[in-house]
Design a protein around this motif. Sequence first.
Motif, PDB file in Angstrom:
ATOM      1  N   VAL A  35       0.203   1.742   8.123  1.00  0.00           N
ATOM      2  CA  VAL A  35       1.125   1.785   6.982  1.00  0.00           C
ATOM      3  C   VAL A  35       2.567   1.918   7.441  1.00  0.00           C
ATOM      4  O   VAL A  35       3.486   1.381   6.799  1.00  0.00           O
ATOM      5  CB  VAL A  35       0.758   2.904   5.974  1.00  0.00           C
ATOM      6  N   MET A  38       3.851  -1.448   8.218  1.00  0.00           N
ATOM      7  CA  MET A  38       4.158  -2.135   6.961  1.00  0.00           C
ATOM      8  C   MET A  38       5.442  -1.599   6.346  1.00  0.00           C
ATOM      9  O   MET A  38       6.257  -2.358   5.815  1.00  0.00           O
ATOM     10  CB  MET A  38       2.980  -1.980   5.994  1.00  0.00           C
ATOM     11  N   SER A  60      -8.280   0.922   1.757  1.00  0.00           N
ATOM     12  CA  SER A  60      -7.000   0.275   2.030  1.00  0.00           C
ATOM     13  C   SER A  60      -6.095   0.219   0.807  1.00  0.00           C
ATOM     14  O   SER A  60      -4.877   0.377   0.916  1.00  0.00           O
ATOM     15  CB  SER A  60      -7.229  -1.143   2.573  1.00  0.00           C
ATOM     16  N   ARG A  61      -6.675   0.006  -0.363  1.00  0.00           N
ATOM     17  CA  ARG A  61      -5.856  -0.044  -1.576  1.00  0.00           C
ATOM     18  C   ARG A  61      -5.193   1.306  -1.839  1.00  0.00           C
ATOM     19  O   ARG A  61      -3.988   1.379  -2.129  1.00  0.00           O
ATOM     20  CB  ARG A  61      -6.703  -0.465  -2.770  1.00  0.00           C
ATOM     21  N   SER A  64      -2.483   1.996   0.770  1.00  0.00           N
ATOM     22  CA  SER A  64      -1.293   1.184   0.519  1.00  0.00           C
ATOM     23  C   SER A  64      -0.501   1.744  -0.662  1.00  0.00           C
ATOM     24  O   SER A  64       0.731   1.806  -0.630  1.00  0.00           O
ATOM     25  CB  SER A  64      -1.687  -0.273   0.249  1.00  0.00           C
ATOM     26  N   VAL A  75      -1.210  -2.538  -6.286  1.00  0.00           N
ATOM     27  CA  VAL A  75      -1.245  -3.102  -4.934  1.00  0.00           C
ATOM     28  C   VAL A  75      -1.822  -4.509  -5.002  1.00  0.00           C
ATOM     29  O   VAL A  75      -2.935  -4.714  -5.484  1.00  0.00           O
ATOM     30  CB  VAL A  75      -2.098  -2.222  -3.995  1.00  0.00           C
ATOM     31  N   MET A  79      -1.068  -7.629  -0.169  1.00  0.00           N
ATOM     32  CA  MET A  79      -0.796  -6.394   0.572  1.00  0.00           C
ATOM     33  C   MET A  79      -2.074  -5.850   1.207  1.00  0.00           C
ATOM     34  O   MET A  79      -2.041  -5.334   2.333  1.00  0.00           O
ATOM     35  CB  MET A  79      -0.147  -5.344  -0.330  1.00  0.00           C
ATOM     36  N   PHE A  83      -2.584  -5.210   5.100  1.00  0.00           N
ATOM     37  CA  PHE A  83      -3.074  -3.929   5.629  1.00  0.00           C
ATOM     38  C   PHE A  83      -4.212  -4.167   6.621  1.00  0.00           C
ATOM     39  O   PHE A  83      -4.210  -3.625   7.733  1.00  0.00           O
ATOM     40  CB  PHE A  83      -3.537  -3.038   4.484  1.00  0.00           C
TER      41      PHE A  83
END
Length: 231
Positions: A35, A38, A60-61, A64, A75, A79, A83
């Motif tokens: 992250v 990102m 991951s959602r 993020s 999200v 994205m 990720f």
Amino acid sequence: MRAQAGMSAVLFPKVVLFDLDGTLLDSAPDMLATVNHMRAARGHGPMALEALRPHVSKGSRAMSAAAFPELGGEVSPDMIREFLEVYAQMLGRHSVLFEGVPALLDAIEAAGSRWGIVTNKPEYLARQVLPGLGWEERCAILIGGDTLPQRKPHPLPLLHAAAGLGVEVGDCAYIGDDQRDIDAARAAGMPSVVALWGYRLPGDDPQAWGADALVEAVHDLLEPALWGALR
């Protein structure tokens, strides 16, 4: 060694199944590197590990969304793909096994039982973890979040794992750190244990999840009384 001297085959079920992130593997540092890569690409400063850690088991959602709160939880699929692509590059660079995991797995095998992994992490990423840990031949089965049409909290992954190993559901136990783990095990009719050392949000209440047992540390899974109570 305690794991070998104090254990016997009858103390473990035939198969012990584990969640991966937050249960066997402390992967939060790899997730943080992901992250923060990102965030840097978008001109943001680094996120603290303490801020991300509670979200790791949510996927991951959720991670993020935590890394970019300005999105308000919205999200995009792009994205998520980003990720996963970045995480694939970070995989295994910073993560470590939780203390006591090697001794626990040794004890399970010494008792004549098998162990496997049922995770919501995409299977291709979960499989990439195994070689660096020397688990390719030791892990009896690995089921990822995209292996089957359903993922946890649906019981299908656990039912599939038991069937794939040729054992009854009641001859297995599942250990995880998230409510989805326990919900899946309960729906499958499989004994379950909460790994309290894992990742939880502040409002999570493991006592309310309905698990058969809760353990504070990995070495607690070497206690004969625990497995006796689960039989």
